[in-house]
Design a protein around this motif. Structure first.
Motif, PDB file in Angstrom:
ATOM      1  N   LYS A  60      35.880 -53.047  24.571  1.00  0.00           N
ATOM      2  CA  LYS A  60      37.093 -52.247  24.550  1.00  0.00           C
ATOM      3  C   LYS A  60      38.300 -53.157  24.774  1.00  0.00           C
ATOM      4  CE  LYS A  60      35.449 -48.110  23.889  1.00  0.00           C
ATOM      5  NZ  LYS A  60      35.498 -47.023  24.864  1.00  0.00           N
ATOM      6  N   THR A  70      25.084 -44.781  20.376  1.00  0.00           N
ATOM      7  CA  THR A  70      24.754 -44.446  18.992  1.00  0.00           C
ATOM      8  C   THR A  70      24.111 -45.624  18.274  1.00  0.00           C
ATOM      9  OG1 THR A  70      26.570 -42.847  18.877  1.00  0.00           O
ATOM     10  CG2 THR A  70      25.705 -43.678  16.784  1.00  0.00           C
ATOM     11  N   TYR A  88      27.411 -40.530  10.417  1.00  0.00           N
ATOM     12  CA  TYR A  88      26.859 -41.181  11.611  1.00  0.00           C
ATOM     13  C   TYR A  88      27.701 -42.381  12.041  1.00  0.00           C
ATOM     14  CZ  TYR A  88      22.718 -38.381  10.483  1.00  0.00           C
ATOM     15  OH  TYR A  88      21.854 -37.338  10.205  1.00  0.00           O
ATOM     16  N   GLY A  89      28.544 -42.882  11.140  1.00  0.00           N
ATOM     17  CA  GLY A  89      29.433 -43.990  11.485  1.00  0.00           C
ATOM     18  C   GLY A  89      28.724 -45.301  11.746  1.00  0.00           C
ATOM     19  N   TYR A 144      33.941 -56.617  10.163  1.00  0.00           N
ATOM     20  CA  TYR A 144      33.815 -57.080  11.551  1.00  0.00           C
ATOM     21  C   TYR A 144      33.578 -58.582  11.648  1.00  0.00           C
ATOM     22  CZ  TYR A 144      33.353 -52.098  12.410  1.00  0.00           C
ATOM     23  OH  TYR A 144      33.569 -50.745  12.447  1.00  0.00           O
ATOM     24  N   CYS A 166      29.158 -53.119  24.451  1.00  0.00           N
ATOM     25  CA  CYS A 166      30.338 -52.365  24.036  1.00  0.00           C
ATOM     26  C   CYS A 166      31.558 -53.199  24.391  1.00  0.00           C
ATOM     27  CB  CYS A 166      30.409 -50.988  24.688  1.00  0.00           C
ATOM     28  SG  CYS A 166      30.770 -50.971  26.442  1.00  0.00           S
ATOM     29  N   ASP A 225      27.390 -47.877  27.848  1.00  0.00           N
ATOM     30  CA  ASP A 225      28.544 -46.983  27.754  1.00  0.00           C
ATOM     31  C   ASP A 225      28.909 -46.379  29.104  1.00  0.00           C
ATOM     32  OD1 ASP A 225      28.757 -47.498  25.072  1.00  0.00           O
ATOM     33  OD2 ASP A 225      27.768 -45.661  24.422  1.00  0.00           O
ATOM     34  N   ASN A 264      36.803 -51.634  20.701  1.00  0.00           N
ATOM     35  CA  ASN A 264      36.502 -50.206  20.869  1.00  0.00           C
ATOM     36  C   ASN A 264      35.298 -49.776  20.043  1.00  0.00           C
ATOM     37  OD1 ASN A 264      38.863 -50.188  22.429  1.00  0.00           O
ATOM     38  ND2 ASN A 264      40.127 -49.615  20.666  1.00  0.00           N
ATOM     39  N   MET A 265      34.262 -50.611  20.064  1.00  0.00           N
ATOM     40  CA  MET A 265      33.034 -50.337  19.326  1.00  0.00           C
ATOM     41  C   MET A 265      31.823 -50.741  20.155  1.00  0.00           C
ATOM     42  SD  MET A 265      34.154 -49.134  16.405  1.00  0.00           S
ATOM     43  CE  MET A 265      32.804 -49.233  15.236  1.00  0.00           C
ATOM     44  N   ALA A 324      28.499 -49.250  15.818  1.00  0.00           N
ATOM     45  CA  ALA A 324      28.851 -47.829  15.783  1.00  0.00           C
ATOM     46  C   ALA A 324      30.009 -47.583  16.738  1.00  0.00           C
ATOM     47  CB  ALA A 324      27.643 -46.972  16.155  1.00  0.00           C
ATOM     48  N   LYS A 325      30.437 -46.352  16.822  1.00  0.00           N
ATOM     49  CA  LYS A 325      31.580 -46.005  17.668  1.00  0.00           C
ATOM     50  C   LYS A 325      31.296 -46.253  19.138  1.00  0.00           C
ATOM     51  CE  LYS A 325      30.176 -41.160  18.071  1.00  0.00           C
ATOM     52  NZ  LYS A 325      30.577 -39.734  17.884  1.00  0.00           N
ATOM     53  N   ASP A 326      30.031 -46.247  19.528  1.00  0.00           N
ATOM     54  CA  ASP A 326      29.643 -46.547  20.899  1.00  0.00           C
ATOM     55  C   ASP A 326      28.260 -47.181  20.883  1.00  0.00           C
ATOM     56  OD1 ASP A 326      27.645 -44.323  20.945  1.00  0.00           O
ATOM     57  OD2 ASP A 326      29.438 -43.069  20.917  1.00  0.00           O
TER      58      ASP A 326
END
Length: 339
Positions: A201, A283, A309-310, A335, A199, A176, A235-236, A278-280
């Motif tokens: 994006k 995490t 927690y996503g 996904y 990651c 990240d 974006n994950m 997850a979002k990043d």
């Protein structure tokens, strides 16, 4: 004067529009860092490589979190039980404490004594095998995130001999950080991979979401290959914990490098891997080890009961008949890439 200003504004507007219309080119490079590989891909108007600056980011993070680097902040803490943290170490320690509380201690960076006891530390062990029960019990007496105290930028321990190992979360954090570095250079479309933690994006060179293969063992369980299905990420972040890269076999049981900080025992269930989205990446990496230790049923239940927690996860495991099976959380299917 007004006409000149209007003319300059129109020129600037045209130049900005032309810059935006420049075709983006794929830039890709790879290297070695943090004891593994890294791959960076991004779209930019020119092909000038940022690899040198990326390597500099790795060097700064290693000075904070690398157990391999003498004098690093983490090694200073492990030697004295007290250290003044930099931004990187503070971020990782804060996230680790968060994950520890969320999982009731199934994630715990004070696991270092157990990691070394089982022969998975940074130094090559003279022997690797199941340790005696009394040795595990002794090592466990130094394990517990509640022994750590954070006050401002200082990390201390309330029990002498407690040491930390952030390898279970540092790569996700690094991914990240590298992503944010690219964004600071004006790059909006990229994929960063550090040892299988990624990651993504924006989009790839085809203008589509980045596609990533998930590893599974090949026949013999000593290598790995992508499964037929792939995932699309935009974006994950994604991280994988598995038992097929660092392990030893004793009898008919395979013991992997993931250590349960509650029992003190190395992972030895039938789970081959768990992949977490997850979002990043930070995490995702914080929860992949706890989820593989929980097992399929408890892990999927944990995700369902904690939507805040996503997390979404895909388990690959060996069934009783020896066949390879998959199970995934309710939201993971969104996904999957379907040609």
């Amino acid at each position: 004067m007004k006409m000149i200003l209007l003319f300059l504004m129109s020129v600037c507007t045209v130049a900005a529009a032309q810059a935006q219309e420049q075709p983006l080119k794929l830039v890709a490079f790879e290297g070695k860092a943090q004891g593994t590989y890294y791959i960076v891909k991004y779209l930019a108007p020119d092909t000038a490589s940022l690899q040198g600056r990326i390597d500099s980011v790795f060097a700064v993070i290693d000075q904070s979190l690398s157990l391999y680097k003498p004098g690093s902040l983490i090694n200073q803490f492990n030697a004295s039980g007290d250290v003044k943290m930099d931004e990187h170490m503070r971020n990782v320690v804060d996230k680790a404490m968060y994950a520890s509380k969320a999982t009731n201690g199934i994630f715990d960076i004070t696991v270092k004594p157990l990691v070394y006891l089982w022969g998975f530390g940074v130094t090559k062990p003279s022997f690797r095998g199941v340790p005696p029960a009394d040795s595990i019990k002794k090592a466990l007496s130094y394990v517990g995130y509640r022994y750590l105290s954070v006050k401002g930028d200082h990390l201390t321990t309330t029990k002498k001999g407690v040491q930390i190992d952030c390898n279970g979360i540092a790569q996700g954090y690094t991914v990240d950080v590298l992503g944010r570095f690219l964004e600071q250079q004006g790059i909006r479309n990229y994929l960063v991979d550090v040892g299988g933690e990624l990651c993504a994006k924006g989009v790839n060179q085809q203008g589509k979401s980045w596609r990533i293969g998930i590893e599974r063992p090949a026949p013999g369980d000593t290598t790995y290959e992508p499964i037929q299905a792939m995932v699309e990420l935009k974006n994950m972040g994604i991280a994988t914990s598995g038992n097929y890269r660092r392990f030893f076999d004793q009898g008919r049981t395979r013991f992997a490098h993931t250590i349960d900080p509650v029992t003190g025992v190395a992972l030895h269930n039938q789970i081959i891997s768990v992949t977490v989205i997850a979002k990043d990446c930070f995490t995702a990496d914080a929860f992949d080890n706890p989820l593989i230790l929980m097992g399929v049923e408890k892990g999927l239940k944990f995700i369902a009961q904690h939507p805040a927690y996503g997390l979404e996860a895909l388990y690959i495991y060996k069934a009783a008949d020896g066949s390879i099976k998959e199970a995934y959380s309710k939201g993971f299917s969104q996904y999957f890439f379907v040609p």
